[in-house]
Write an enzyme that holds these catalytic residues in place. Structure first.
Site, PDB file in Angstrom:
ATOM      1  N   ASN A   9      20.381  29.944 -15.918  1.00 50.08           N
ATOM      2  CA  ASN A   9      20.942  29.278 -14.743  1.00 50.08           C
ATOM      3  C   ASN A   9      21.416  27.892 -15.177  1.00 50.08           C
ATOM      4  O   ASN A   9      20.606  27.009 -15.419  1.00 50.08           O
ATOM      5  CB  ASN A   9      19.839  29.182 -13.669  1.00 50.08           C
ATOM      6  CG  ASN A   9      20.261  28.354 -12.472  1.00 50.08           C
ATOM      7  OD1 ASN A   9      21.430  28.032 -12.308  1.00 50.08           O
ATOM      8  ND2 ASN A   9      19.295  28.009 -11.625  1.00 50.08           N
ATOM      9  N   TRP A  10      22.744  27.750 -15.268  1.00 49.61           N
ATOM     10  CA  TRP A  10      23.291  26.492 -15.797  1.00 49.61           C
ATOM     11  C   TRP A  10      23.372  25.401 -14.735  1.00 49.61           C
ATOM     12  O   TRP A  10      23.785  24.278 -15.046  1.00 49.61           O
ATOM     13  CB  TRP A  10      24.673  26.742 -16.422  1.00 49.61           C
ATOM     14  CG  TRP A  10      24.648  27.626 -17.632  1.00 49.61           C
ATOM     15  CD1 TRP A  10      23.541  28.155 -18.242  1.00 49.61           C
ATOM     16  CD2 TRP A  10      25.770  28.094 -18.388  1.00 49.61           C
ATOM     17  NE1 TRP A  10      23.901  28.919 -19.327  1.00 49.61           N
ATOM     18  CE2 TRP A  10      25.263  28.904 -19.427  1.00 49.61           C
ATOM     19  CE3 TRP A  10      27.151  27.921 -18.280  1.00 49.61           C
ATOM     20  CZ2 TRP A  10      26.104  29.524 -20.363  1.00 49.61           C
ATOM     21  CZ3 TRP A  10      27.980  28.539 -19.209  1.00 49.61           C
ATOM     22  CH2 TRP A  10      27.463  29.327 -20.238  1.00 49.61           C
ATOM     23  N   LYS A  11      23.038  25.734 -13.502  1.00 48.16           N
ATOM     24  CA  LYS A  11      23.033  24.731 -12.418  1.00 48.16           C
ATOM     25  C   LYS A  11      24.348  23.939 -12.412  1.00 48.16           C
ATOM     26  O   LYS A  11      25.387  24.493 -12.739  1.00 48.16           O
ATOM     27  CB  LYS A  11      21.800  23.824 -12.548  1.00 48.16           C
ATOM     28  CG  LYS A  11      20.509  24.653 -12.625  1.00 48.16           C
ATOM     29  CD  LYS A  11      19.251  23.860 -12.450  1.00 48.16           C
ATOM     30  CE  LYS A  11      18.050  24.798 -12.541  1.00 48.16           C
ATOM     31  NZ  LYS A  11      16.787  24.122 -12.319  1.00 48.16           N
ATOM     32  N   HIS A  95      17.757  30.200  -4.564  1.00 46.12           N
ATOM     33  CA  HIS A  95      17.083  29.322  -5.526  1.00 46.12           C
ATOM     34  C   HIS A  95      16.392  28.182  -4.766  1.00 46.12           C
ATOM     35  O   HIS A  95      16.910  27.695  -3.764  1.00 46.12           O
ATOM     36  CB  HIS A  95      18.100  28.769  -6.524  1.00 46.12           C
ATOM     37  CG  HIS A  95      17.455  28.056  -7.661  1.00 46.12           C
ATOM     38  ND1 HIS A  95      17.027  26.753  -7.553  1.00 46.12           N
ATOM     39  CD2 HIS A  95      17.124  28.474  -8.903  1.00 46.12           C
ATOM     40  CE1 HIS A  95      16.467  26.397  -8.693  1.00 46.12           C
ATOM     41  NE2 HIS A  95      16.514  27.419  -9.535  1.00 46.12           N
ATOM     42  N   GLU A  97      16.252  25.123  -5.240  1.00 44.22           N
ATOM     43  CA  GLU A  97      17.092  23.935  -5.028  1.00 44.22           C
ATOM     44  C   GLU A  97      18.009  24.130  -3.829  1.00 44.22           C
ATOM     45  O   GLU A  97      18.307  23.185  -3.107  1.00 44.22           O
ATOM     46  CB  GLU A  97      17.881  23.608  -6.307  1.00 44.22           C
ATOM     47  CG  GLU A  97      16.964  22.998  -7.364  1.00 44.22           C
ATOM     48  CD  GLU A  97      17.340  23.320  -8.798  1.00 44.22           C
ATOM     49  OE1 GLU A  97      18.478  23.748  -9.051  1.00 44.22           O
ATOM     50  OE2 GLU A  97      16.467  23.159  -9.679  1.00 44.22           O
ATOM     51  N   GLU A 167       9.646  31.784  -8.995  1.00 45.52           N
ATOM     52  CA  GLU A 167       9.773  30.460  -9.595  1.00 45.52           C
ATOM     53  C   GLU A 167       8.933  29.459  -8.813  1.00 45.52           C
ATOM     54  O   GLU A 167       9.373  28.954  -7.778  1.00 45.52           O
ATOM     55  CB  GLU A 167      11.237  30.005  -9.555  1.00 45.52           C
ATOM     56  CG  GLU A 167      12.176  30.896 -10.331  1.00 45.52           C
ATOM     57  CD  GLU A 167      13.453  30.149 -10.710  1.00 45.52           C
ATOM     58  OE1 GLU A 167      13.712  30.042 -11.910  1.00 45.52           O
ATOM     59  OE2 GLU A 167      14.160  29.671  -9.813  1.00 45.52           O
ATOM     60  N   GLY A 173      11.938  22.574 -13.886  1.00 47.94           N
ATOM     61  CA  GLY A 173      12.470  21.330 -14.436  1.00 47.94           C
ATOM     62  C   GLY A 173      11.412  20.265 -14.674  1.00 47.94           C
ATOM     63  O   GLY A 173      11.744  19.109 -14.929  1.00 47.94           O
ATOM     64  N   SER A 213      10.485  26.163 -16.303  1.00 45.88           N
ATOM     65  CA  SER A 213      10.185  25.624 -17.632  1.00 45.88           C
ATOM     66  C   SER A 213       9.911  26.697 -18.688  1.00 45.88           C
ATOM     67  O   SER A 213       9.028  26.535 -19.531  1.00 45.88           O
ATOM     68  CB  SER A 213       9.034  24.622 -17.548  1.00 45.88           C
ATOM     69  OG  SER A 213       9.380  23.554 -16.678  1.00 45.88           O
ATOM     70  N   GLY A 234      16.371  27.628 -16.764  1.00 43.52           N
ATOM     71  CA  GLY A 234      17.276  26.524 -16.439  1.00 43.52           C
ATOM     72  C   GLY A 234      17.575  25.693 -17.681  1.00 43.52           C
ATOM     73  O   GLY A 234      18.424  26.058 -18.499  1.00 43.52           O
ATOM     74  N   GLY A 235      16.848  24.595 -17.840  1.00 43.58           N
ATOM     75  CA  GLY A 235      17.102  23.637 -18.915  1.00 43.58           C
ATOM     76  C   GLY A 235      17.316  24.251 -20.291  1.00 43.58           C
ATOM     77  O   GLY A 235      18.276  23.906 -20.989  1.00 43.58           O
TER      78      GLY A 235
END
Ligand code: PGA
Length: 251
Positions: A9-11, A95, A97, A167, A173, A213, A234-235
């Site tokens: 997930n490149w957000k 998600h 967010e 999640e 994150g 993470s 993600g990251g």
């Protein structure tokens, strides 16, 4: 038999050129990753060009959100069939967010999931508890509510196009991962919930991803749990090397 799925997930990161470059870098690194499905989710504006870049690889494309109507006077929204048109096979829905910053609720997750599946996409539906909810021992009730609401009214056939992503919000994150046992406990709970809602056969085949993470250093332990069928990353998905290392967790 559930084929593991690793989704990046490149957000809200990367231009079109940077997105294409990342896929081009990733391709040779995951060329020999067998027995795993690999998905990347760039921003909307990069989807089509990233799709072209995935050609000749096993990498599939996902969007990070969608609307539930096919077309109409809905300024700023993107319909599932347009995501399909851009080359998407998957769409991430609900998600944390989006729940936290954009008013996403179980009701909108439900509408989006139904619309995505009807348009021929597979939906990666996200659920997860906050730190306060975990600390007050509400994890299971929160997850149950999100799954029952988000997946209400889906047929077993429609549900066969759903992937669930657990999640925990406190792990996204933050560098804090749920322990293998903490994640497995919730994944097993989710699978039992699916047994109740859709029956044993459907529950045996649904993939439940862990997210929060995930890194090359912790993916093996997570993936060795019986009810963890993949990861939403993600990251660590923003760099080809770390994402490729996660994708080759089984080598
Ligand atoms: P993270 O993000 O891997 O950076 O924690 C996961 C996600 O939000 O899907």
């Amino acid at each position: 038999m559930r084929i593991p799925l690793i989704a990046g997930n490149w957000k809200l990161y990367k231009t079109i050129a940077e997105s294409v470059a990342l896929v081009n870098e990733l391709k040779p690194l995951v060329e020999n990753s067998a027995g795993v499905q690999i998905v990347v989710a760039p921003v909307f504006t990069a989807l089509s060009r990233v799709f072209d870049a995935t050609e000749g690889s096993q990498i599939k494309l996902a969007a990070q959100d969608c609307y539930w109507e096919e077309e109409g006077a809905f300024t700023g929204e993107v319909a599932p069939k347009l995501l399909k048109d851009a080359g998407c096979s998957y769409v991430i829905i609900g998600h944390s967010e989006r729940r936290q910053y954009f008013g996403e609720t179980d009701v909108t997750v439900n509408k989006k999931t139904k619309a995505a599946v009807a348009a021929g996409l597979d939906a990666i539906v996200c659920v997860g508890e906050s730190l306060a909810e975990r600390e007050s021992e509400q994890t299971f009730s929160v997850i149950e509510k999100q799954i029952q609401g988000g997946l209400a009214g889906l047929s077993a056939e429609a549900f066969s196009h759903v992937v669930i992503a657990y999640e925990p919000v406190w792990a996204i994150g933050t560098g804090k991962t749920a322990s293998d046992a903490q994640a497995q406990e919730v994944h097993a709970f989710i699978r039992q919930l699916v047994v109740r809602l859709f029956g044993q056969a459907v529950a045996d085949s649904v993939r439940i991803l862990y997210g929060g993470s995930v890194k090359p250093e912790n993916v093996k332990g997570l993936m060795s749990q019986p009810d963890i069928d993949g990861a939403l990353v993600g990251g660590a998905s923003l760099k080809a090397e770390s994402f490729a290392a996660i994708c080759s967790f089984n080598s």
